[in-house]
Design a protein around this motif. Structure first.
Motif, PDB file in Angstrom:
ATOM      1  N   ILE A 105      43.812  31.191  60.306  1.00 21.47           N
ATOM      2  CA  ILE A 105      44.070  30.957  61.735  1.00 21.47           C
ATOM      3  C   ILE A 105      45.522  30.535  61.957  1.00 21.47           C
ATOM      4  CG2 ILE A 105      43.402  29.620  63.756  1.00 21.47           C
ATOM      5  CD1 ILE A 105      41.339  31.718  62.733  1.00 21.47           C
ATOM      6  N   ASP A 106      46.059  29.735  61.051  1.00 19.54           N
ATOM      7  CA  ASP A 106      47.465  29.333  61.166  1.00 19.54           C
ATOM      8  C   ASP A 106      48.384  30.549  61.098  1.00 19.54           C
ATOM      9  OD1 ASP A 106      46.833  26.689  61.429  1.00 19.54           O
ATOM     10  OD2 ASP A 106      47.289  26.147  59.347  1.00 19.54           O
ATOM     11  N   ARG A 107      48.100  31.469  60.187  1.00 23.43           N
ATOM     12  CA  ARG A 107      48.929  32.677  60.070  1.00 23.43           C
ATOM     13  C   ARG A 107      48.837  33.535  61.329  1.00 23.43           C
ATOM     14  NH1 ARG A 107      48.175  35.878  54.594  1.00 23.43           N
ATOM     15  NH2 ARG A 107      49.790  37.106  55.646  1.00 23.43           N
ATOM     16  N   LEU A 108      47.640  33.650  61.874  1.00 24.47           N
ATOM     17  CA  LEU A 108      47.467  34.427  63.098  1.00 24.47           C
ATOM     18  C   LEU A 108      48.216  33.789  64.269  1.00 24.47           C
ATOM     19  CD1 LEU A 108      43.689  35.363  62.773  1.00 24.47           C
ATOM     20  CD2 LEU A 108      45.589  36.985  62.836  1.00 24.47           C
ATOM     21  N   ILE A 138      44.936  41.000  60.579  1.00 23.05           N
ATOM     22  CA  ILE A 138      43.495  40.747  60.623  1.00 23.05           C
ATOM     23  C   ILE A 138      42.807  41.446  59.451  1.00 23.05           C
ATOM     24  CG2 ILE A 138      41.366  41.310  61.885  1.00 23.05           C
ATOM     25  CD1 ILE A 138      42.788  40.604  64.452  1.00 23.05           C
ATOM     26  N   ALA A 139      43.211  42.701  59.195  1.00 21.77           N
ATOM     27  CA  ALA A 139      42.620  43.436  58.074  1.00 21.77           C
ATOM     28  C   ALA A 139      42.928  42.754  56.746  1.00 21.77           C
ATOM     29  CB  ALA A 139      43.136  44.874  58.064  1.00 21.77           C
ATOM     30  N   ILE A 181      41.519  36.982  71.123  1.00 19.90           N
ATOM     31  CA  ILE A 181      40.809  37.415  69.915  1.00 19.90           C
ATOM     32  C   ILE A 181      40.896  36.343  68.831  1.00 19.90           C
ATOM     33  CG2 ILE A 181      40.802  39.108  68.035  1.00 19.90           C
ATOM     34  CD1 ILE A 181      41.882  41.153  70.167  1.00 19.90           C
ATOM     35  N   VAL A 182      42.079  35.768  68.651  1.00 17.88           N
ATOM     36  CA  VAL A 182      42.253  34.720  67.639  1.00 17.88           C
ATOM     37  C   VAL A 182      41.400  33.504  67.977  1.00 17.88           C
ATOM     38  CG1 VAL A 182      43.897  33.111  66.599  1.00 17.88           C
ATOM     39  CG2 VAL A 182      44.559  35.497  66.983  1.00 17.88           C
ATOM     40  N   ASP A 183      41.343  33.130  69.239  1.00 17.44           N
ATOM     41  CA  ASP A 183      40.512  31.989  69.651  1.00 17.44           C
ATOM     42  C   ASP A 183      39.047  32.211  69.273  1.00 17.44           C
ATOM     43  OD1 ASP A 183      42.703  30.689  70.699  1.00 17.44           O
ATOM     44  OD2 ASP A 183      42.305  31.299  72.772  1.00 17.44           O
ATOM     45  N   ALA A 184      38.553  33.428  69.514  1.00 15.32           N
ATOM     46  CA  ALA A 184      37.153  33.734  69.187  1.00 15.32           C
ATOM     47  C   ALA A 184      36.924  33.705  67.675  1.00 15.32           C
ATOM     48  CB  ALA A 184      36.768  35.098  69.757  1.00 15.32           C
ATOM     49  N   ASP A 189      33.001  32.998  66.401  1.00 14.90           N
ATOM     50  CA  ASP A 189      32.164  33.753  67.340  1.00 14.90           C
ATOM     51  C   ASP A 189      32.407  35.240  67.129  1.00 14.90           C
ATOM     52  OD1 ASP A 189      30.782  34.835  69.455  1.00 14.90           O
ATOM     53  OD2 ASP A 189      31.473  33.339  70.924  1.00 14.90           O
ATOM     54  N   ALA A 190      31.700  35.814  66.162  1.00 14.02           N
ATOM     55  CA  ALA A 190      31.923  37.211  65.788  1.00 14.02           C
ATOM     56  C   ALA A 190      31.611  38.165  66.937  1.00 14.02           C
ATOM     57  CB  ALA A 190      31.072  37.559  64.568  1.00 14.02           C
ATOM     58  N   ALA A 191      30.548  37.900  67.659  1.00 13.35           N
ATOM     59  CA  ALA A 191      30.159  38.810  68.744  1.00 13.35           C
ATOM     60  C   ALA A 191      31.230  38.856  69.837  1.00 13.35           C
ATOM     61  CB  ALA A 191      28.818  38.367  69.341  1.00 13.35           C
ATOM     62  N   HIS A 192      31.758  37.681  70.186  1.00 15.53           N
ATOM     63  CA  HIS A 192      32.779  37.634  71.230  1.00 15.53           C
ATOM     64  C   HIS A 192      34.091  38.245  70.733  1.00 15.53           C
ATOM     65  CE1 HIS A 192      34.522  36.560  74.962  1.00 15.53           C
ATOM     66  NE2 HIS A 192      35.299  35.590  74.493  1.00 15.53           N
ATOM     67  N   ALA A 193      34.433  37.972  69.488  1.00 19.54           N
ATOM     68  CA  ALA A 193      35.649  38.556  68.917  1.00 19.54           C
ATOM     69  C   ALA A 193      35.547  40.075  68.902  1.00 19.54           C
ATOM     70  CB  ALA A 193      35.871  38.025  67.506  1.00 19.54           C
ATOM     71  N   ASN A 194      34.388  40.582  68.546  1.00 20.78           N
ATOM     72  CA  ASN A 194      34.144  42.028  68.545  1.00 20.78           C
ATOM     73  C   ASN A 194      34.306  42.598  69.948  1.00 20.78           C
ATOM     74  OD1 ASN A 194      33.205  44.639  68.253  1.00 20.78           O
ATOM     75  ND2 ASN A 194      31.428  44.076  67.031  1.00 20.78           N
ATOM     76  N   HIS A 195      33.706  41.919  70.928  1.00 19.43           N
ATOM     77  CA  HIS A 195      33.800  42.368  72.326  1.00 19.43           C
ATOM     78  C   HIS A 195      35.252  42.380  72.806  1.00 19.43           C
ATOM     79  CE1 HIS A 195      33.033  42.718  76.633  1.00 19.43           C
ATOM     80  NE2 HIS A 195      33.794  41.647  76.798  1.00 19.43           N
ATOM     81  N   LEU A 196      35.993  41.335  72.478  1.00 22.18           N
ATOM     82  CA  LEU A 196      37.393  41.245  72.905  1.00 22.18           C
ATOM     83  C   LEU A 196      38.249  42.329  72.254  1.00 22.18           C
ATOM     84  CD1 LEU A 196      37.855  37.373  72.807  1.00 22.18           C
ATOM     85  CD2 LEU A 196      37.914  38.803  74.859  1.00 22.18           C
ATOM     86  N   MET A 197      38.019  42.597  70.973  1.00 16.59           N
ATOM     87  CA  MET A 197      38.784  43.637  70.288  1.00 16.59           C
ATOM     88  C   MET A 197      38.474  45.005  70.892  1.00 16.59           C
ATOM     89  SD  MET A 197      41.053  44.468  68.062  1.00 16.59           S
ATOM     90  CE  MET A 197      41.248  43.175  66.826  1.00 16.59           C
TER      91      MET A 197
END
Length: 225
Positions: A105-108, A138-139, A181-184, A189-197
């Protein structure tokens, strides 16, 4: 995750790949073997190696008796590329969200700060470069070398697609949506991160005019030196 570039044809490949990713090399631009050999002080055989590798990755099209040209993606390919990115990047954010580390998260967040600085300075080259690097980061943090490699090529193809089909000379990929996306991910929160991406990639795709093709030729000496 990128390996260190050492051989002449890898150097040529990387320089051309970077120029495409940064939208300096436009679709339809001819890549003349003789000129490239002179620019990089190598034999034409080395140039042909690099061009063949770029063709395998879909970034260059080689025509018999005409030479090599930066590929011009079709509308169908444009849609396929965004479809593939949605599938791959959904998997990556889900994997990263499952166990986000403080270091990840720090790197992001540090990367987001660089994006904000580039936007504030209106540094278009840095904006384009950092936008693509965010997705690759992210990858990398998700720990999939294979998907990192696949995504790297898809991002380069996205640059080609944007160069042809974007109506205005702007970028839709920026720190605000990346920040959400980083916040999620940080919350797990995988589902929300997926939705945001998915929404983010849809935003980029809908900024394209998939009815009209625009190309511009640029001199290789100005681009690659």
């Amino acid at each position: 995750m990128a390996s260190q570039v050492t051989s002449p044809h890898e150097i040529i490949y990387t320089r051309i790949w970077t120029a495409i990713a940064e939208r300096k090399l436009r679709p339809g631009t001819q890549l003349k073997e003789e000129q490239l050999a002179e620019l990089f002080s190598v034999s034409r055989a080395r140039v042909r190696q690099a061009l063949a590798a770029l063709e395998r990755d879909g970034l260059v099209t080689i025509f018999r008796n005409r030479g090599a040209f930066v590929s011009e993606p079709s509308i169908e390919e444009a849609r396929d590329v965004f479809f593939a990115r949605r599938m791959i990047e959904a998997r990556l954010v889900e994997r990263l969200s499952a166990a986000p580390t403080r270091d990840a998260i720090d790197r992001l967040r540090k990367h987001l700060e660089l994006e904000k600085l580039a936007h504030h300075a209106q540094d278009r080259k840095a904006i384009i470069h950092l936008s693509g690097e965010f997705h690759l980061l992210i990858a990398e943090l998700a720990g999939s070398r294979y998907l990192w490699q696949v995504l790297r090529d898809l991002i380069s193809r996205t640059s080609l697609i944007t160069a042809v089909y974007q109506s205005h000379d702007t970028t839709s990929c920026g720190p605000d949506e990346h920040g959400l996306i980083v916040d999620a991910i940080a919350k797990g929160d995988a589902a929300h991160a997926n939705h945001l991406m998915d929404h983010h990639l849809e935003h980029i795709e809908t900024a394209l005019d998939l009815r009209e093709e625009k190309t511009r030729s640029t001199d290789l000496r100005d681009i690659l030196t």
